[in-house]
Design an enzyme around this catalytic site. Structure first.
Site, PDB file in Angstrom:
ATOM      1  N   LYS A   1       0.838  -1.204   0.000  1.00  0.00           N
ATOM      2  CA  LYS A   1       0.000   0.000   0.000  1.00  0.00           C
ATOM      3  C   LYS A   1       0.873   1.253   0.000  1.00  0.00           C
ATOM      4  CE  LYS A   1      -3.958  -1.801   2.619  1.00  0.00           C
ATOM      5  NZ  LYS A   1      -4.984  -1.562   1.588  1.00  0.00           N
TER       6      LYS A   1
ATOM      7  N   ARG B   1     -10.450 -11.547   1.730  1.00  0.00           N
ATOM      8  CA  ARG B   1     -11.240 -12.636   1.163  1.00  0.00           C
ATOM      9  C   ARG B   1     -10.482 -13.954   1.181  1.00  0.00           C
ATOM     10  NH1 ARG B   1     -11.743  -9.111  -4.247  1.00  0.00           N
ATOM     11  NH2 ARG B   1     -11.401  -7.517  -2.666  1.00  0.00           N
TER      12      ARG B   1
HETATM   13  N1  BES Z   1      -8.209  -3.773   4.409  1.00  0.00           N
HETATM   14  C1  BES Z   1      -8.343  -3.343   3.064  1.00  0.00           C
HETATM   15  C2  BES Z   1      -9.645  -2.570   2.815  1.00  0.00           C
HETATM   16  C3  BES Z   1      -9.700  -1.186   3.400  1.00  0.00           C
HETATM   17  C4  BES Z   1      -9.088  -0.122   2.740  1.00  0.00           C
HETATM   18  C5  BES Z   1     -10.387  -0.937   4.559  1.00  0.00           C
HETATM   19  C6  BES Z   1      -9.158   1.157   3.270  1.00  0.00           C
HETATM   20  C7  BES Z   1     -10.458   0.330   5.075  1.00  0.00           C
HETATM   21  C8  BES Z   1      -9.839   1.381   4.445  1.00  0.00           C
HETATM   22  C9  BES Z   1      -8.342  -4.549   2.129  1.00  0.00           C
HETATM   23  O1  BES Z   1      -7.557  -5.605   2.516  1.00  0.00           O
HETATM   24  C10 BES Z   1      -7.800  -4.058   0.823  1.00  0.00           C
HETATM   25  O2  BES Z   1      -6.667  -3.705   0.780  1.00  0.00           O
HETATM   26  N2  BES Z   1      -8.639  -4.048  -0.205  1.00  0.00           N
HETATM   27  C11 BES Z   1      -8.258  -3.583  -1.489  1.00  0.00           C
HETATM   28  C12 BES Z   1      -8.833  -4.528  -2.498  1.00  0.00           C
HETATM   29  C13 BES Z   1      -8.313  -4.297  -3.883  1.00  0.00           C
HETATM   30  C14 BES Z   1      -6.862  -4.694  -3.962  1.00  0.00           C
HETATM   31  C15 BES Z   1      -9.152  -5.110  -4.838  1.00  0.00           C
HETATM   32  C16 BES Z   1      -8.818  -2.173  -1.674  1.00  0.00           C
HETATM   33  O3  BES Z   1      -9.937  -1.917  -1.252  1.00  0.00           O
HETATM   34  O4  BES Z   1      -8.099  -1.336  -2.196  1.00  0.00           O
HETATM   35 MN    MN Z   2      -5.536  -5.390   1.868  1.00  0.00          MN
END
Ligand code: BES
Ligand code: MN
Ligand code: ZN
Length: 501
Positions: free
Chosen positions: A279, A353
């Site tokens: 990230k 997931r």
């Molecule tokens: N934990 C995150 C989702 C999230 C992001 C929660 C920001 C709260 C605030 C999850 O694991 C994630 O990183 N999801 C990605 C999915 C994407 C790679 C398809 C996302 O939402 O960017």
């Molecule tokens: Mn994630």
């Protein structure tokens, strides 16, 4: 925060502050009028000269009313005497609670159960008052070395009830007190930083809850045990971390032996760096909150165990970190889930997931009545619904309706998104059975579509709480959502069971 019930003449009750309603048109409520008589007109003098008119959520702290045992009176505008809406009542109780807690008081007596609310009963009003004071008084300062002495905290809420309001409400106060403790547990776990709150820490917490409540059975599966079960998807996420993953199972057996359980599955990523699909830096600290689904399961199980609710509830928590490392899973890797389905990991940041799917397959052994998973799953959920509403997706309309209704009643609301088959093709993979991401479009729905491929054997719902579980900015921190929604859901099921006989 302790909660107790008081009856009798409000003028004779000792407390730091009595919270009493004034209706619009400068009209003192029942409690305020009684206090006025005890103080020989001390309060009506204030309302007559217009210091408080009774508009909704208007406040007046009366620091010293003579003739009363209470040290102070907080007069609060309660709007129309004939009745206000549920949303107005929530606003009113929050305002009252922050005025009391903001004044640095240690306890209070609230008389706001007398306020008429359209379509809501006294039980609901008790719960809302308790929740408002819980929200206003919660602090997380375990890691501050210089902190205000604990003695100066708000620790006791007394509820003024009329004599004829019998034991039903005492029971409500008892359950609300359990909910307060459950919420505190959820928020404390979520706010604890990831260097303390590891998967092992969560497992230890589960074990200590098991010791605290005799209805709670606890089991923790190690990575070796998960390996044996074939949880290749879950383990593909923990591979990049030094911290071993845990699968935590909490069982509250309060109901009839043969009653099928409600199973709650909570995403427990104690830190989500994204893994190899790392990230960006800004706000990455907030990814310590990626275990809010797990924290919710803890809070709900603690509430039902403490309140001794006669139901069977099982909590399942896949707990892991998501970090990059030489051993970490790489984009393009293919892993095999416990269900036997293969998954192409296109993005290691879509890890929620990957751990949930194996936990959901594991749930089959409980022959559940329903399964609800709770997860901070997608950033797309925040784009769709913002920070006020959780997203709900389900393979069963009745279950979805029950959860939405519980959200309405508790004020901890969710909104349903579709899970139609047309979306499924977005996560097809050319090389494996499924891909773990589906592109930018409908990100929350494709995440749920992924989970749906593992939940065909039972009624299932998914709550995406990415937007609701914590607040960024100031004040920052865990909200305790959706503990209230789920506790209400379980209580409503109990009520309808009682009605069916
Ligand atoms: N934990 C995150 C989702 C999230 C992001 C929660 C920001 C709260 C605030 C999850 O694991 C994630 O990183 N999801 C990605 C999915 C994407 C790679 C398809 C996302 O939402 O960017
Ligand atoms: Mn994630
Ligand atoms: Zn995540």
């Amino acid at each position: 925060m302790d909660i107790s019930i008081k009856r009798g003449a409000p003028g004779k009750i000792k407390t730091a502050c009595i919270v009493a309603a004034v209706y619009s048109g400068k009209s003192l409520g029942e409690c305020a009028a009684a206090l006025d008589r005890s103080s020989r007109g001390g309060l009506s003098r204030l309302s007559k000269r217009g210091d408080i008119r009774g508009q909704l959520a208007e406040v007046l702290m009366v620091p010293d009313a003579s003739g009363l045992e209470a040290d102070r009176v907080l007069l609060i505008g309660a709007g129309k005497r004939s009745g206000i809406t549920a949303a107005e009542y929530v606003k009113l109780t929050r305002k009252a609670a922050s005025a009391v807690v903001g004044a640095g008081l240690k306890n209070a007596l609230t008389a706001l159960t007398e306020v008429a609310v359209k379509g809501r009963d006294d039980s609901w009003k008790i719960q809302q008052q308790v929740l408002a004071f819980e929200a206003a008084s919660y602090r997380f300062d375990e890691f501050k070395t210089r902190t205000k002495s604990k003695a100066a905290r708000f620790t006791r809420l007394n509820l003024l009830l009329a004599d004829e309001q019998e034991s039903l409400l005492a029971d409500e106060a008892r359950i609300s007190a359990s909910l307060v403790n459950g919420l505190k547990l959820t928020k404390d776990l979520a706010n604890t930083p990831a260097n303390y709150c590891t998967p092992t820490h969560l497992a230890d917490q589960a074990k200590s809850l098991g010791k605290q409540f005799k209805s709670l059975g606890v089991e923790v599966l190690t990575e070796a045990a998960m390996e044996k079960l074939g949880m290749g998807s879950l383990l593909s996420v923990s591979r990049g971390s030094e911290q071993p993953a845990k699968l935590i199972i909490l069982k509250h057996n309060g109901g009839p032996k043969n009653a099928k359980p409600v199973v709650l599955v909570g995403k427990g990523v104690t830190f989500d760096s994204g893994g190899i699909s790392i990230k960006p830096g800004p706000a990455m600290d907030e990814m310590k909150y990626d275990m809010c689904g797990a924290a919710t399961v803890f809070g709900v199980l603690s509430t039902v165990a403490e309140a001794e609710l006669p139901i069977n509830v099982i909590g399942v928590i896949p707990a892991t970190e998501n970090l990059p490392d030489g051993k970490a899973t790489k984009p393009g890797d293919i892993v095999t889930s416990m269900s036997g389905q293969t998954i192409e990991v296109l993005n290691t940041d879509a890890e929620g997931r990957l751990i949930l799917c194996d936990a959901l397959t594991y749930c089959e052994r409980f022959e559940p009545d329903v399964v609800v998973d709770i997860a901070t799953l997608t950033g797309a959920c925040i784009i769709a619904l913002g920070h006020t509403t959780s997203a709900l997706m389900s393979n069963n309309d009745d279950l979805a309706d029950d959860l939405l209704a519980a959200g309405q009643t508790s004020g901890d609301r969710a909104w349903r998104l579709p899970l139609w088959d047309e979306y499924q093709q977005l996560i097809d993979s050319p090389f494996a059975d499924i891909a773990n991401v589906g592109g930018r479009a409908a990100g929350s729905i494709t995440a749920a579509c992924f989970l749906a491929r593992f939940t065909k054997k039972y009624r299932w719902a998914h709550l995406d709480i990415a937007g609701t579980a914590w607040r960024s900015g100031k004040p920052k921190g865990a909200t305790g959502r959706p503990v209230s929604l789920l506790v209400q859901f379980l209580r409503s099921r109990l009520e309808s069971r009682a009605q069916e006989g």
